[in-house]
Structure formats: C-alpha cells, structure tokens
Design a protein around this motif. Structure first.
Motif, short mmCIF file in Angstrom:
data_model
loop_
_atom_site.label_atom_id
_atom_site.label_comp_id
_atom_site.label_asym_id
_atom_site.label_seq_id
_atom_site.Cartn_x
_atom_site.Cartn_y
_atom_site.Cartn_z
N UNK A 1 0.83 -1.21 0.00
CA UNK A 1 0.00 0.00 0.00
C UNK A 1 0.86 1.26 0.00
N UNK A 2 1.92 1.25 0.79
CA UNK A 2 2.81 2.41 0.85
C UNK A 2 3.50 2.64 -0.50
N UNK A 3 3.91 1.56 -1.12
CA UNK A 3 4.57 1.68 -2.42
C UNK A 3 3.58 2.20 -3.48
N UNK A 4 2.34 1.73 -3.41
CA UNK A 4 1.34 2.22 -4.35
C UNK A 4 1.12 3.71 -4.19
N UNK A 5 1.06 4.18 -2.94
CA UNK A 5 0.90 5.61 -2.68
C UNK A 5 2.07 6.42 -3.19
N UNK A 6 3.28 5.91 -2.96
CA UNK A 6 4.48 6.62 -3.41
C UNK A 6 4.54 6.70 -4.94
N UNK A 7 4.22 5.59 -5.61
CA UNK A 7 4.24 5.58 -7.07
C UNK A 7 3.21 6.57 -7.62
N UNK A 8 2.03 6.61 -7.01
CA UNK A 8 0.99 7.54 -7.46
C UNK A 8 1.45 8.98 -7.34
N UNK A 9 2.05 9.32 -6.20
CA UNK A 9 2.53 10.69 -5.99
C UNK A 9 3.63 11.05 -6.97
N UNK A 10 4.55 10.13 -7.19
CA UNK A 10 5.65 10.38 -8.12
C UNK A 10 5.14 10.63 -9.54
N UNK A 11 4.20 9.82 -9.98
CA UNK A 11 3.66 9.98 -11.33
C UNK A 11 2.89 11.29 -11.47
N UNK A 12 2.08 11.63 -10.46
CA UNK A 12 1.34 12.89 -10.50
C UNK A 12 2.29 14.08 -10.48
N UNK A 13 3.34 13.99 -9.67
CA UNK A 13 4.32 15.08 -9.60
C UNK A 13 4.97 15.31 -10.95
N UNK A 14 5.38 14.22 -11.59
CA UNK A 14 6.03 14.34 -12.91
C UNK A 14 5.09 14.96 -13.93
N UNK A 15 3.82 14.55 -13.91
CA UNK A 15 2.86 15.08 -14.87
C UNK A 15 2.57 16.56 -14.61
N UNK A 16 2.38 16.93 -13.35
CA UNK A 16 2.05 18.31 -13.02
C UNK A 16 3.19 19.27 -13.34
N UNK A 17 4.43 18.80 -13.21
CA UNK A 17 5.56 19.69 -13.47
C UNK A 17 5.72 20.04 -14.94
N UNK A 18 5.08 19.27 -15.82
CA UNK A 18 5.15 19.61 -17.24
C UNK A 18 4.32 20.86 -17.55
N UNK B 1 12.12 19.57 -15.91
CA UNK B 1 10.99 18.65 -16.09
C UNK B 1 11.48 17.23 -16.39
N UNK B 2 12.48 17.14 -17.28
CA UNK B 2 12.99 15.83 -17.66
C UNK B 2 13.64 15.11 -16.48
N UNK B 3 14.39 15.83 -15.67
CA UNK B 3 15.08 15.19 -14.54
C UNK B 3 14.09 14.68 -13.51
N UNK B 4 13.04 15.45 -13.23
CA UNK B 4 12.00 14.99 -12.29
C UNK B 4 11.27 13.78 -12.86
N UNK B 5 10.95 13.83 -14.14
CA UNK B 5 10.26 12.70 -14.77
C UNK B 5 11.11 11.44 -14.74
N UNK B 6 12.41 11.60 -14.99
CA UNK B 6 13.31 10.44 -14.97
C UNK B 6 13.37 9.82 -13.58
N UNK B 7 13.44 10.68 -12.55
CA UNK B 7 13.48 10.15 -11.19
C UNK B 7 12.15 9.48 -10.83
N UNK B 8 11.03 10.09 -11.23
CA UNK B 8 9.73 9.50 -10.93
C UNK B 8 9.58 8.13 -11.57
N UNK B 9 10.00 7.99 -12.82
CA UNK B 9 9.89 6.72 -13.52
C UNK B 9 10.82 5.65 -12.92
#
Length: 355
Positions: free
Chosen positions: A7-24, A33-41
């Motif tokens: 559950x914790x991993x699912x929450x973290x992945x969701x936040x990371x993906x949303x963060x990467x999308x919002x920063x675009x 933007x690219x560096x944040x997206x790379x780290x999120x992925x």
C-alpha cells in the motif's frame, strides 16, 4: 506487513507519477521537467520490482522495469545537479559517475557477484551528493535553494545513502521486510515533501540564463533591488575587489558591512546572478580579455594574467575563461592577433557571446 508495504509503495508511485505530470505545466526549464520525470519513472520501477510481495508480472515487463529501476542512481544525480549546479559543463562528471553506478546495478542481475561492487559505488556516489548539496551553499545566491539544501540533501541523497549503506554493511537484508518497509515509507515521505516544494514552481530553483547585460538585469529585477547596496556592490567591483584571490561572499559582505543574506539577495535579485563565482569571474574574465588584447601586455604569460585578475592558478582560469567566451585564453589571444574579431567583440567579448 507485506500488504502495508504494498500500500505504501502504491501511494508513493501515485505521488511520483502525479508530480512528474504536473511539473510539465510548470514554468521551469525543460531539463528540470525531464530530470524529475526520470526520477519519478526510475523510482517507481524500483518500488515495483523490490516489493516485499512479489508481483506476478509478465517477464518482458519485469525485465523492462528492472532496467528502468537500475537507472535510479543516475536519475537522483541528474535531478540534484540540475537544481544545484548552474553550469552544464560542471555536471557531466557527476552524471558519468552515476551512470557507471546504474550500469553496475543492472549488470548484477546477470552477475550476482557484482552486488558487492555496486553497493559501495552507490554509497560513495550518494555520500558525494550529500556533500555537494551542502558544500555548494557557500557560492549559491538563490535564497529558495539555499534554504532547501539541508533537507534536500538529507531527504533524497541522504535516504538513498542510508538504505545502500545499510545493505552494504549487512544491517539491512536485501530481501528483508524491514528494508522493504523503509524503502516504501522513506520514498513516500520524501515524495510528499518534494511535491510540496516543487509544486510551488519558482524558476529561480532551476538553472536559467545568467548572462544578460547589467541594464536589462536591473530593469527586470528592479522591484527587488536595494539601491544603496547595489551601488555599494558596483562601487566595490569598480574599485577592483574582484582581484582579491579567494574572495568569498562572506568576505565581500564583511567589507560592505551588510548581512550575508542581504548581499546574496542583492546580487541575485538585483543584478541577476545565481552563483557568486560567476558574478566575480565575469569581471575577472572581462579584465583578462582586455589584458590579452593589450599590445603592451603581449609578452605577459597566461599565468601572469591569471594571477593579475585574481585567480590562484591557471587551471581554474582556463576553465572560467572558456565558460565565458568559448575560447581558451591562448586561443582568444591568437584569434585577436589574427584580426578575426570585430572591434565590438574585442571590447566586450563576453557580451558578444563569442563561440
């Protein structure tokens, strides 16, 4: 415990993906933007492939996720150097080192014996990133970055250092539930804190243009300027304070009798510089260009001119000169002697953006 980890991993992945999308949609640089997206992925892939509860994934998908996850050291490094190192030319040694660590991590899947090599490599890399985040504060003029550095170093590089060092010393077992929970909780907390910081976009956090002329900088940043302090800084620069070897922002603040934070703000928001060394070196390189084109100093060596304008050795002088003009001092002198420059380029080679 296993399902809590999931559950914790699912929450973290969701936040990371949303963060990467919002920063675009944020007004920051493309590299940011690219560096944040790379780290999120890469971090999301890492969380998926290292879950305490093995996931039933298609072999091809698992293989691709493992490859992406192995790029986490490179992605963490890319993000940190993008935020904290303004000069692109100073980032590549860090990126090369981090890519080597990522390659070692990926290779250990085929050669398990390499795990004992890639862990120490990562410990050294993350430890160096923590030092970079803190040590480079002394030269940073961007207030929001200065304030963020201590927790940024502890949160991102520090968490990675703690986890890899724990595995390297045997305190944390690679397949243990404790390591899995620490990875999940740590990533979730750091992602939330990082999102709070990044989702208040401020272009000053990211590298940008640092070489407009002084008049345009003053016009753009006039609302932040302290006229008396700006005048004092310019007076000190005109008097040649930049010639002092090893001049620091603390020393300059002492000579001007102002708090260091006020001086940082004046140079950054009033004059448009993000880095104190760039501010000082610009004056030094302008003077060096004048000396290199002065017929009376044609017999002076490059080392003598470097000392004259405030550099302690020829190596840093050559690097700073090339960064500002696109030429080494020797190349610049020969080009001037050959008559390849116009009069305006000779008088203001940096403003002319010679490359």
């Amino acid at each position: 415990m296993i399902y809590l980890d999931l559950a914790l991993r699912g929450g973290a992945v969701t936040i990371l993906m949303l963060l990467a999308l919002l920063l675009w949609r944020a007004p920051i640089s493309l590299e940011g933007r690219l560096s944040v997206s790379a780290l999120a992925l890469s971090e999301s892939a890492f969380l998926i492939t290292t879950a305490a509860l093995p996931l039933d994934l298609h072999p091809a998908l698992l293989s691709n996720l493992t490859l992406i996850a192995s790029l986490t050291p490179a992605a963490i490094t890319w993000l940190i150097v993008t935020i904290f190192i303004d000069a692109p030319g100073q980032r590549w040694p860090w990126l090369v080192a981090s890519l080597a660590a990522s390659i070692a991590f990926y290779a250990h899947e085929a050669f398990p014996g390499l795990f004992s090599v890639c862990l120490p490599m990562s410990v050294v890399l993350y430890g160096a990133l923590v030092i970079l985040s803190l040590w480079s504060t002394r030269d940073d003029l961007v207030e929001c970055r200065c304030r963020a550095r201590p927790w940024f170093a502890a949160a991102i590089a520090g968490l990675a250092l703690f986890l890899t060092a724990g595995q390297a010393t045997g305190l944390l077992q690679e397949d243990g539930i404790i390591l899995a929970l620490l990875q999940a909780v740590g990533t979730l907390v750091v992602s939330l804190a990082f999102a709070v910081w990044l989702l208040r976009p401020d272009a000053n956090r990211w590298p940008g243009e640092t070489s407009p002329d002084i008049d345009s900088r003053l016009a753009i940043h006039d609302e932040f300027a302290d006229p008396a302090l700006i005048a004092g800084i310019q007076s000190a620069m005109t008097a040649g304070i930049w010639r002092e070897e090893g001049l620091t922002i603390g020393a300059l603040a002492g000579k001007l009798a102002v708090p260091e934070h006020r001086l940082r703000r004046a140079i950054n928001q009033g004059l448009g510089y993000r880095n104190f060394s760039n501010f000082i070196n610009r004056a030094r390189i302008e003077a060096a260009c004048t000396a290199l084109t002065d017929p009376a100093q044609m017999n002076a060596t490059v080392l003598e001119i470097a000392y004259e304008v405030g550099f302690a050795s020829v190596g840093p002088f050559n690097r700073a000169f090339r960064a500002e003009t696109g030429y080494s001092p020797t190349e610049y002198r020969h080009t001037v002697q050959s008559g390849a420059f116009t009069d305006s380029e000779k008088s203001s080679p940096i403003a002319a953006n010679l490359h």
